[in-house]
Design an enzyme around this catalytic site. Structure first.
Site, mmCIF file in Angstrom:
data_model
loop_
_atom_site.group_PDB
_atom_site.id
_atom_site.type_symbol
_atom_site.label_atom_id
_atom_site.label_comp_id
_atom_site.label_asym_id
_atom_site.label_seq_id
_atom_site.Cartn_x
_atom_site.Cartn_y
_atom_site.Cartn_z
ATOM 1 N N HIS A 206 52.097 9.029 -27.837
ATOM 2 C CA HIS A 206 51.744 7.768 -27.172
ATOM 3 C C HIS A 206 51.033 6.765 -28.067
ATOM 4 C CE1 HIS A 206 47.715 9.506 -26.962
ATOM 5 N NE2 HIS A 206 47.267 8.304 -26.697
HETATM 6 C C1 UD1 Z 1 45.143 3.932 -24.124
HETATM 7 C C2 UD1 Z 1 44.111 3.822 -25.250
HETATM 8 C C3 UD1 Z 1 44.284 4.971 -26.207
HETATM 9 C C4 UD1 Z 1 44.291 6.304 -25.495
HETATM 10 C C5 UD1 Z 1 45.316 6.297 -24.371
HETATM 11 C C6 UD1 Z 1 45.218 7.575 -23.595
HETATM 12 C C7 UD1 Z 1 43.474 1.535 -25.936
HETATM 13 C C8 UD1 Z 1 43.676 0.478 -26.961
HETATM 14 N N1 UD1 Z 1 44.291 2.591 -26.028
HETATM 15 O O1 UD1 Z 1 46.414 3.779 -24.731
HETATM 16 O O2 UD1 Z 1 43.222 4.965 -27.136
HETATM 17 O O3 UD1 Z 1 44.635 7.299 -26.408
HETATM 18 O O4 UD1 Z 1 45.044 5.192 -23.502
HETATM 19 O O5 UD1 Z 1 46.361 7.840 -22.853
HETATM 20 O O6 UD1 Z 1 42.619 1.419 -25.099
HETATM 21 N N2 UD1 Z 1 50.853 1.996 -18.461
HETATM 22 C C9 UD1 Z 1 51.501 2.257 -17.276
HETATM 23 N N3 UD1 Z 1 50.852 3.044 -16.368
HETATM 24 C C10 UD1 Z 1 49.622 3.554 -16.610
HETATM 25 C C11 UD1 Z 1 48.993 3.294 -17.829
HETATM 26 C C12 UD1 Z 1 49.628 2.500 -18.746
HETATM 27 O O7 UD1 Z 1 52.603 1.806 -17.041
HETATM 28 O O8 UD1 Z 1 49.073 4.246 -15.721
HETATM 29 C C13 UD1 Z 1 51.494 1.084 -19.438
HETATM 30 C C14 UD1 Z 1 50.672 -0.197 -19.558
HETATM 31 O O9 UD1 Z 1 51.046 -1.147 -18.623
HETATM 32 C C15 UD1 Z 1 50.983 -0.622 -20.972
HETATM 33 C C16 UD1 Z 1 51.210 0.685 -21.689
HETATM 34 O O10 UD1 Z 1 51.463 1.679 -20.710
HETATM 35 O O11 UD1 Z 1 52.144 -1.367 -21.035
HETATM 36 C C17 UD1 Z 1 50.046 1.059 -22.542
HETATM 37 O O12 UD1 Z 1 48.854 1.184 -21.773
HETATM 38 P P1 UD1 Z 1 47.398 0.916 -22.413
HETATM 39 O O13 UD1 Z 1 46.343 1.350 -21.477
HETATM 40 O O14 UD1 Z 1 47.340 -0.455 -22.977
HETATM 41 O O15 UD1 Z 1 47.385 1.819 -23.707
HETATM 42 P P2 UD1 Z 1 47.685 3.350 -23.895
HETATM 43 O O16 UD1 Z 1 48.813 3.482 -24.832
HETATM 44 O O17 UD1 Z 1 47.746 4.064 -22.604
HETATM 45 N N1 UDP Z 2 46.991 14.990 -20.547
HETATM 46 C C1 UDP Z 2 47.290 15.304 -19.234
HETATM 47 N N2 UDP Z 2 48.587 15.138 -18.809
HETATM 48 C C2 UDP Z 2 49.574 14.681 -19.628
HETATM 49 C C3 UDP Z 2 49.243 14.375 -20.974
HETATM 50 C C4 UDP Z 2 47.936 14.514 -21.397
HETATM 51 O O1 UDP Z 2 46.431 15.723 -18.471
HETATM 52 O O2 UDP Z 2 50.701 14.551 -19.178
HETATM 53 C C5 UDP Z 2 45.605 15.150 -20.982
HETATM 54 C C6 UDP Z 2 45.471 15.817 -22.338
HETATM 55 O O3 UDP Z 2 45.456 17.196 -22.156
HETATM 56 C C7 UDP Z 2 44.150 15.259 -22.828
HETATM 57 C C8 UDP Z 2 44.027 13.923 -22.125
HETATM 58 O O4 UDP Z 2 45.076 13.866 -21.173
HETATM 59 O O5 UDP Z 2 43.078 16.019 -22.369
HETATM 60 C C9 UDP Z 2 44.039 12.713 -23.003
HETATM 61 O O6 UDP Z 2 45.192 12.644 -23.670
HETATM 62 P P1 UDP Z 2 45.881 11.336 -24.222
HETATM 63 O O7 UDP Z 2 46.843 11.935 -25.168
HETATM 64 O O8 UDP Z 2 46.374 10.482 -23.145
HETATM 65 O O9 UDP Z 2 44.730 10.469 -24.967
HETATM 66 P P2 UDP Z 2 43.913 10.611 -26.320
HETATM 67 O O10 UDP Z 2 43.131 11.878 -26.232
HETATM 68 O O11 UDP Z 2 44.884 10.585 -27.460
HETATM 69 O O12 UDP Z 2 43.040 9.419 -26.352
#
Ligand code: UD1
Ligand code: UDP
Length: 356
Positions: A206
């Site tokens: 991701h």
């Molecule tokens: C965010 C964090 C990242 C973390 C990750 C955990 C930042 C800059 N990044 O990244 O550090 O590792 O969360 O998972 O804060 N989206 C959905 N549904 C959701 C969530 C997100 O559709 O429930 C979509 C958003 O609309 C967006 C994309 O996914 O288009 C990315 O979401 P965003 O929260 O910006 O960043 P992550 O990649 O999730």
């Molecule tokens: N995780 C989860 N379900 C999923 C993928 C990840 O519960 O489908 C958990 C994972 O085990 C970890 C947490 O979400 O504890 C955060 O993971 P993510 O990779 O989203 O974020 P990061 O740690 O890289 O910021």
């Protein structure tokens, strides 16, 4: 004492779950949770609050879309409103997301004590949004709870001994969560039976550097397609990666599932033969559940895993990933070493909060 906890993204729900449990055991502490809304799908947000019995957020700010500046700015504005109304004694922020930075700025600008959990981590890659968020949050925090010796040393290196703040090595709150929720997961999750899983490797992707570059994404997916010919690959698909794949013509031959809750995730980790990931949390969870890990990045904040041979950096090159996969699959590692505090990290935080 009134505390406000700010969460917004999946890993923060897991971290806050561990700390909230300890906070709730202390009568003197009262916690109010603000959910920024950064993650909003049911299986990226609600499921964690329900399954892990995290207190429901008192506020949901619903800031879920937008570019970095726009969404961080809107969170900042809305968090400030709540802080002005609630007048907490301290604000707790976790990790390195945009929600972390917004919460930190909102609190500090109006002179509320700021507590950063998972402080001091560095990837030394300034192109990562998380690196910017964590450096800025650390610099303005009053108490910095560090998960590892490396994190403490990073702060020393940056001169934090000269700043007016306290640096405390408390261990990793994600290990507390893993220890507490393992039994509950064993008793309630049936995901491995549902998916009829036996021999498999677990993968997640991701990170922006992997999803925003079509070349990197293609290369990682190609490697996972190849690995799937040897052993089944299961990948719970992050919405960010789904968007990138949907917009491309990249062919996936392995098994993709919807994102799962933490209780199912624990079972997937425990039953897997190896983890391949670009996730920060998952690299550590691999270690907590005694699994080797291949990291699909060029650097990691969790270098003690690399130093001890539990994890290897593969980057995104297909050939390198396949080579690292062969090296780590079936590798016998002795995981009997305390790298992350053995489950006491949240207790240390709650005890320190009582002294504020
Ligand atoms: C965010 C964090 C990242 C973390 C990750 C955990 C930042 C800059 N990044 O990244 O550090 O590792 O969360 O998972 O804060 N989206 C959905 N549904 C959701 C969530 C997100 O559709 O429930 C979509 C958003 O609309 C967006 C994309 O996914 O288009 C990315 O979401 P965003 O929260 O910006 O960043 P992550 O990649 O999730
Ligand atoms: N995780 C989860 N379900 C999923 C993928 C990840 O519960 O489908 C958990 C994972 O085990 C970890 C947490 O979400 O504890 C955060 O993971 P993510 O990779 O989203 O974020 P990061 O740690 O890289 O910021």
């Amino acid at each position: 004492m009134k505390l406000i906890t700010i969460v917004g993204a999946r890993p923060q729900f897991i971290k806050a779950a561990a700390v909230s449990r300890e906070i709730s055991k202390r009568e003197e502490l009262r916690e109010i949770i603000i959910h920024t809304g950064q993650h909003y799908d049911k299986n990226m947000s609600d499921i964690f609050f329900q399954e892990m019995k995290i207190p429901s957020p008192h506020y949901n700010l619903h800031v879920s879309k937008g570019l970095h500046g726009a969404s961080t700015g809107l969170m900042l504005e809305k968090i400030e409103e709540v802080l002005l109304k609630e007048k907490p004694d301290a604000v707790i922020v976790y990790g390195d997301t945009n929600s972390t930075l917004a919460g930190a700025l909102a609190a500090k600008k109006i002179h509320i004590k700021l507590i950063h959990v998972e402080a001091g981590l560095r990837s030394f890659e300034m192109k990562m949004p998380e690196e910017i968020n964590r450096i800025l949050t650390d610099r303005i925090s009053d108490i910095l709870f560090c998960p590892t010796v490396t994190a403490v040393n990073n702060l020393k290196q940056e001169g934090f001994e000269n700043f007016n703040c306290r640096v405390i090595k408390n261990g990793d709150v994600m290990q507390d969560a893993a220890i507490y929720y393992e039994n509950i997961s064993d008793a309630t999750s049936s995901i491995t039976q549902q998916l009829n899983l036996k021999d498999f490797v677990l993968a997640t992707i991701h990170r922006a550097e992997n999803t925003d570059s079509i070349q990197n994404l293609k290369s990682v997916i190609h490697a996972l397609n190849q690995i799937n010919k040897t052993i089944k690959v299961i990948l719970p698909l992050h919405p960010r990666t789904k968007k990138a794949l949907d917009a491309s013509d990249i062919k996936v031959n392995f098994t993709i599932i919807e994102p799962v809750g933490y209780l199912d995730m624990i079972q997937l980790i425990k039953h897997s033969s190896l983890i391949l990931t670009d996730s920060g949390g998952l690299q550590k969870e691999a270690f907590f559940f005694k699994k080797n890990c291949v990291t699909l990045r060029n650097e990691t904040e969790w270098i003690e895993l690399i130093e001890n041979g539990f994890n290897i950096l593969a980057g995104t090159d297909s050939e390198k990933i396949l080579q690292c996969f062969s090296q780590m699959l079936g590798k016998k590692s002795d995981f009997n070493i305390d790298l992350y505090g053995n489950g006491k990290a949240s207790k240390i935080i709650a005890d320190e909060l009582l002294k504020l």
